[in-house]
Motif scaffolding. Structure first.
Motif, mmCIF file in Angstrom:
data_model
loop_
_atom_site.group_PDB
_atom_site.id
_atom_site.type_symbol
_atom_site.label_atom_id
_atom_site.label_comp_id
_atom_site.label_asym_id
_atom_site.label_seq_id
_atom_site.Cartn_x
_atom_site.Cartn_y
_atom_site.Cartn_z
ATOM 1 N N ASP A 106 -47.540 9.394 18.509
ATOM 2 C CA ASP A 106 -47.392 10.804 18.865
ATOM 3 C C ASP A 106 -46.044 11.330 18.395
ATOM 4 O OD1 ASP A 106 -49.789 10.843 20.047
ATOM 5 O OD2 ASP A 106 -49.082 10.767 22.118
ATOM 6 N N SER A 107 -46.067 12.516 17.815
ATOM 7 C CA SER A 107 -44.790 13.080 17.407
ATOM 8 C C SER A 107 -44.303 14.045 18.476
ATOM 9 C CB SER A 107 -44.915 13.777 16.061
ATOM 10 O OG SER A 107 -45.888 14.780 16.118
ATOM 11 N N VAL A 108 -42.997 13.994 18.701
ATOM 12 C CA VAL A 108 -42.380 14.918 19.627
ATOM 13 C C VAL A 108 -41.803 16.025 18.758
ATOM 14 C CG1 VAL A 108 -40.516 15.196 21.287
ATOM 15 C CG2 VAL A 108 -41.839 13.082 21.243
ATOM 16 N N VAL A 109 -42.467 17.167 18.746
ATOM 17 C CA VAL A 109 -42.005 18.252 17.887
ATOM 18 C C VAL A 109 -41.375 19.306 18.782
ATOM 19 C CG1 VAL A 109 -42.636 19.850 16.062
ATOM 20 C CG2 VAL A 109 -43.917 17.747 16.352
ATOM 21 N N TRP A 110 -40.081 19.175 18.995
ATOM 22 C CA TRP A 110 -39.406 20.061 19.935
ATOM 23 C C TRP A 110 -38.247 20.745 19.271
ATOM 24 C CZ3 TRP A 110 -38.657 16.339 24.697
ATOM 25 C CH2 TRP A 110 -39.904 16.158 25.327
ATOM 26 N N ARG A 111 -38.062 21.982 19.618
ATOM 27 C CA ARG A 111 -36.855 22.673 19.213
ATOM 28 C C ARG A 111 -35.760 22.388 20.244
ATOM 29 N NH1 ARG A 111 -37.297 26.476 15.136
ATOM 30 N NH2 ARG A 111 -39.404 27.109 14.591
ATOM 31 N N GLY A 112 -34.567 22.866 19.911
ATOM 32 C CA GLY A 112 -33.387 22.605 20.737
ATOM 33 C C GLY A 112 -33.534 22.750 22.247
ATOM 34 N N PRO A 113 -33.984 23.904 22.747
ATOM 35 C CA PRO A 113 -33.986 24.088 24.194
ATOM 36 C C PRO A 113 -34.795 23.035 24.936
ATOM 37 C CG PRO A 113 -34.257 26.188 23.096
ATOM 38 C CD PRO A 113 -34.345 25.133 22.033
ATOM 39 N N LYS A 114 -35.919 22.605 24.374
ATOM 40 C CA LYS A 114 -36.708 21.579 25.051
ATOM 41 C C LYS A 114 -35.995 20.242 25.023
ATOM 42 C CE LYS A 114 -41.103 21.207 25.659
ATOM 43 N NZ LYS A 114 -42.553 21.080 25.487
ATOM 44 N N LYS A 115 -35.309 19.953 23.909
ATOM 45 C CA LYS A 115 -34.564 18.702 23.824
ATOM 46 C C LYS A 115 -33.447 18.702 24.864
ATOM 47 C CE LYS A 115 -33.824 18.872 19.241
ATOM 48 N NZ LYS A 115 -33.576 18.434 17.848
ATOM 49 N N ASN A 116 -32.806 19.854 24.961
ATOM 50 C CA ASN A 116 -31.734 19.997 25.931
ATOM 51 C C ASN A 116 -32.231 19.700 27.357
ATOM 52 O OD1 ASN A 116 -29.178 20.749 26.931
ATOM 53 N ND2 ASN A 116 -29.934 22.824 27.332
ATOM 54 N N GLY A 117 -33.404 20.237 27.693
ATOM 55 C CA GLY A 117 -33.964 20.029 29.015
ATOM 56 C C GLY A 117 -34.266 18.570 29.275
ATOM 57 N N MET A 118 -34.829 17.914 28.260
ATOM 58 C CA MET A 118 -35.157 16.488 28.403
ATOM 59 C C MET A 118 -33.898 15.655 28.639
ATOM 60 S SD MET A 118 -37.971 14.584 28.043
ATOM 61 C CE MET A 118 -37.542 13.533 29.373
ATOM 62 N N ILE A 119 -32.848 15.968 27.882
ATOM 63 C CA ILE A 119 -31.612 15.207 28.029
ATOM 64 C C ILE A 119 -31.030 15.415 29.421
ATOM 65 C CG2 ILE A 119 -29.213 15.104 27.214
ATOM 66 C CD1 ILE A 119 -30.350 15.510 24.385
ATOM 67 N N ARG A 120 -31.102 16.649 29.897
ATOM 68 C CA ARG A 120 -30.575 16.892 31.236
ATOM 69 C C ARG A 120 -31.351 16.078 32.265
ATOM 70 N NH1 ARG A 120 -31.254 22.377 34.119
ATOM 71 N NH2 ARG A 120 -33.249 21.307 34.197
ATOM 72 N N GLN A 121 -32.665 15.997 32.052
ATOM 73 C CA GLN A 121 -33.470 15.208 32.999
ATOM 74 C C GLN A 121 -33.120 13.730 32.925
ATOM 75 O OE1 GLN A 121 -37.604 16.542 32.331
ATOM 76 N NE2 GLN A 121 -37.747 16.191 34.538
ATOM 77 N N PHE A 122 -32.928 13.237 31.699
ATOM 78 C CA PHE A 122 -32.556 11.827 31.544
ATOM 79 C C PHE A 122 -31.259 11.533 32.280
ATOM 80 C CE2 PHE A 122 -34.868 10.832 27.303
ATOM 81 C CZ PHE A 122 -35.947 10.343 28.012
ATOM 82 N N LEU A 123 -30.332 12.475 32.237
ATOM 83 C CA LEU A 123 -29.029 12.237 32.845
ATOM 84 C C LEU A 123 -29.066 12.428 34.357
ATOM 85 C CD1 LEU A 123 -26.775 13.956 30.178
ATOM 86 C CD2 LEU A 123 -26.981 11.510 30.605
ATOM 87 N N SER A 124 -29.946 13.332 34.811
ATOM 88 C CA SER A 124 -29.894 13.626 36.242
ATOM 89 C C SER A 124 -30.996 12.955 37.043
ATOM 90 C CB SER A 124 -29.954 15.140 36.466
ATOM 91 O OG SER A 124 -31.175 15.632 35.975
ATOM 92 N N ASP A 125 -32.098 12.580 36.398
ATOM 93 C CA ASP A 125 -33.243 12.111 37.170
ATOM 94 C C ASP A 125 -33.525 10.611 37.078
ATOM 95 O OD1 ASP A 125 -33.452 14.725 37.728
ATOM 96 O OD2 ASP A 125 -35.389 15.080 36.749
ATOM 97 N N VAL A 126 -32.797 9.892 36.246
ATOM 98 C CA VAL A 126 -33.101 8.467 36.121
ATOM 99 C C VAL A 126 -32.316 7.681 37.160
ATOM 100 C CG1 VAL A 126 -33.033 6.451 34.619
ATOM 101 C CG2 VAL A 126 -33.605 8.688 33.661
ATOM 102 N N ARG A 127 -33.031 6.808 37.845
ATOM 103 C CA ARG A 127 -32.403 6.040 38.919
ATOM 104 C C ARG A 127 -31.715 4.810 38.327
ATOM 105 N NH1 ARG A 127 -36.333 3.180 42.884
ATOM 106 N NH2 ARG A 127 -35.795 1.488 41.481
ATOM 107 N N TRP A 128 -30.531 5.021 37.789
ATOM 108 C CA TRP A 128 -29.824 3.907 37.160
ATOM 109 C C TRP A 128 -29.261 2.943 38.195
ATOM 110 C CZ3 TRP A 128 -30.644 3.531 32.175
ATOM 111 C CH2 TRP A 128 -30.823 4.681 31.401
ATOM 112 N N GLY A 129 -28.888 3.467 39.325
ATOM 113 C CA GLY A 129 -28.201 2.627 40.314
ATOM 114 C C GLY A 129 -26.789 2.341 39.850
ATOM 115 N N GLU A 130 -26.210 1.249 40.387
ATOM 116 C CA GLU A 130 -24.855 0.866 39.998
ATOM 117 C C GLU A 130 -24.879 0.325 38.573
ATOM 118 O OE1 GLU A 130 -21.967 0.458 41.922
ATOM 119 O OE2 GLU A 130 -22.793 1.329 43.766
ATOM 120 N N LEU A 131 -24.043 0.876 37.712
ATOM 121 C CA LEU A 131 -23.964 0.357 36.348
ATOM 122 C C LEU A 131 -22.505 0.155 35.958
ATOM 123 C CD1 LEU A 131 -26.381 2.498 34.091
ATOM 124 C CD2 LEU A 131 -26.790 0.205 35.007
ATOM 125 N N ASP A 132 -22.240 -0.959 35.270
ATOM 126 C CA ASP A 132 -20.903 -1.128 34.714
ATOM 127 C C ASP A 132 -20.779 -0.335 33.421
ATOM 128 O OD1 ASP A 132 -19.705 -3.152 36.548
ATOM 129 O OD2 ASP A 132 -21.528 -4.226 35.971
#
Lengths: 282, 325
Positions: A106-132
């Motif tokens: 599957d190709s992810v064909v996204w323009r900037g704003p959608k990419k921006n949203g995805m990155i924000r979700q990756f940074l805010s919604d992933v449960r990384w827990g404690e990381l060094d």
């Protein structure tokens, strides 16, 4: 000043160091360096906790390289659960848009704003827990993904640093230079420069061929007063290891990528590179 | 640091205007004006109303400019560093070898323009004339346009988000005085994002003759290229075929061929079969290709006896054949 209570700041509170892997040019080995960096940091201590985030949204390679093709992401009450490359030990967490695709073609064909949203979700919604360490693999260029990353992580800027990867030929160095200009513009500290694909050893006669020239990265580091972290020759064993991962069934982890990697010749070279990086992080 | 001189008219924001909220679905989307992100956006009403959107005002201008271009070919690859720009350059040189053929190369890799270096014209600049920006000429019948000609120094980074990149691409198509061209070859950045969508959208009316997709043999590259082919299908671009680069390396000492990037899953051959497209050919890895690119000289002319030259020329002949030229 940036908002300390933003969702990204709160989520990344438990992450000690964030290392962004950049290059300017595509195909120079950012993902392979990110993967090796994560594997080496993971091996650097029996308790080290490492995360790897792939923000190359239209060309995610990290899942393949860690042998995690075909895995999916689960939602929990406290956020997205990353995929663990070391199984139940859960010290090597991985997140990529590759885990969100139904089909790997599957190709992810996204323009900037959608990419921006995805990155924000990756940074805010992933449960990384404690990381060094959180290693972030980026796409080529200096555009939406990079600007978004820096923008969203402004509250944790003091914990950010970057590594630049290049290959030795002039065409790649030019893009690496642009990438360096970018880090200077956004005030991102550089841990150093890695020269990848520096020479290839003929498996038949042992002759070293400089397939993509050699020494250019070291030269650039000297000129720009960057720390030169080391050069990595083309290691076919590593290429094969990172490439050969067979798609796995949901939930299973390919055995031995961690062990197999530690026996490659690149692992030994990379260990020194990581030591040079970590001593700067203090 | 954002060093491109601002063109006379500001870049033309396209499907996603510059002042959009973060999750803007794009004005072309069915969700335009209706998604959660649209609340509070200045353009919400316009988007939500079902009035057909005004076509981009630059489209007719682009279409007009492109009437004097016979063939438009895209060079694509999902993955970076597989040799798109190198292939584009060889294609340009090979077409331009016949001095009756007029050739243009347009480099839409805004953040990492390599074409000027590979063609040996890195220090040239673009000049404005009454008929538009004049491209840089490699030789009389070979014109080139790249953002690389517009930067004060090659060190400068172009830190642009999508809409600004799209604006420049639109200008490359409508404001550059290409003249009469037999071939316009478009070199693209890796991925499937703004640049790709824009070029397809801008050239929709003028028609794209086809795309050449470049890959290297290993699965990590093949995965990205498969995505790119799916992208082409989605947007309806005809595939001319697939080129496998860096396929095998011949040791200059012992002449033994080895695979640096092993086709662990069958390489380009398997990909071409799976996707039902033609494998145009495989080009072996010759260190002199990269060296020629660094020095900005034509590999085909410098090393006519290299097996890579033969492979390139066969591929280019096949492309002409498919196009019917």
């Amino acid at each position: 000043m940036a908002d300390q209570s933003s969702p990204v700041a709160r989520r990344l509170q438990t992450v000690k160091n964030i290392i962004i892997v950049l290059s300017g040019k595509g195909g120079v080995g950012k993902s392979s360096v990110s993967t090796q960096l994560a594997l080496n940091l993971h091996a650097s201590s029996p308790t080290a906790k490492v995360g790897i985030l792939d923000v190359d949204l239209t060309g995610p390679s990290i899942p393949r390289m860690l042998g995690l093709d075909g895995h999916g992401v689960h939602q929990s009450s406290s956020g997205w659960v990353p995929v663990y490359a070391d199984g139940p030990e859960a010290r090597l967490a991985c997140m990529s848009v590759g885990f969100l695709l139904k089909n790997k073609g599957d190709s992810v064909v996204w323009r900037g704003p959608k990419k921006n949203g995805m990155i924000r979700q990756f940074l805010s919604d992933v449960r990384w827990g404690e990381l060094d360490y959180l290693v972030i693999d980026t796409p080529p260029g200096t555009s939406d993904e990079h600007l978004s990353l820096l923008e969203h992580m402004a509250p944790v800027h003091s914990r950010l640093s970057a590594v630049i990867v290049t290959t030795p030929q002039a065409v790649a160095l030019m893009d690496a230079m642009k990438c360096l200009s970018f880090t200077r513009a956004v005030n991102l500290p550089i841990l150093g420069l890695i020269e990848n694909m520096s020479g290839y050893v003929c498996p038949c006669c042992g002759e070293i061929s400089n397939v993509f020239s050699t020494g250019g990265g070291e030269e650039m580091a000297r000129r720009e007063e960057l720390r030169f972290l080391g050069s990595l020759p083309v290691d076919t064993e590593l290429v094969t290891l990172l490439d050969a991962a067979e798609p796995e069934k949901e939930g299973s982890v390919r055995e031995g990528i961690l062990q197999q990697y530690s026996s490659t010749s690149s692992a030994k070279l990379f260990k020194k590179i990581v030591e040079r990086m970590v001593e700067q992080l203090g | 640091m954002i060093a491109v001189p601002s063109p006379e008219e500001g870049p033309n924001p396209l499907s996603v205007p510059a002042n959009t909220p973060e999750h803007c679905p794009g004005t072309e989307s069915e969700l335009a004006g209706k998604s959660d992100a649209c609340n509070g956006c200045a353009n919400q009403e316009i988007c939500a109303s079902n009035i057909p959107k005004d076509p981009d005002p630059s489209l007719p201008l682009i279409t007009e400019r492109m009437t004097s271009v016979k063939r438009k070919i895209l060079v694509l690859s999902g993955k970076g560093g597989v040799g798109k720009s190198t292939f584009t350059a060889q294609l340009g040189w090979a077409f331009a070898a016949d001095d009756r053929t007029q050739v243009g190369i347009m480099d839409v890799d805004i953040c990492g323009p390599s074409i000027p270096t590979i063609l040996g014209i890195a220090n040239e600049q673009v000049h404005a004339s009454s008929s538009g920006w004049s491209p840089v000429f490699v030789q009389d019948n070979f014109a080139v346009m790249s953002v690389g000609f517009m930067l004060p120094s090659s060190r400068d980074a172009v830190m642009w988000r999508g809409p600004k990149k799209n604006g420049l691409i639109s200008q490359f198509l409508k404001d550059v005085d290409w003249g009469d061209l037999d071939y316009l070859v478009v070199d693209t950045p890796p991925g499937t994002s703004d640049e790709h969508l824009s070029i397809v959208q801008y050239l929709k009316d003028s028609g794209i003759d086809g795309a050449v997709v470049i890959t290297t043999p290993q699965e990590v590259a093949i995965q990205d290229v498969r995505r790119e082919i799916n992208f082409c299908r989605k947007v309806g671009i005809k595939m001319l075929g697939l080129v496998e680069n860096m396929s095998g390396f011949v040791c200059p000492r012992c002449k033994t061929e080895s695979q640096i990037f092993k086709p662990s899953t069958g390489g380009a051959k398997k990909l071409a079969e799976d996707m039902g497209i033609e494998l145009l050919g495989s080009v072996p890895l010759d260190p002199r290709i990269g060296k020629s690119a660094d020095y900005g000289v034509s590999f085909l002319d410098e090393y006519p006896d290299s097996p890579a030259t033969t492979a390139y020329l066969d591929i280019i002949d096949r492309i002409k054949e498919i196009l019917g030229d």
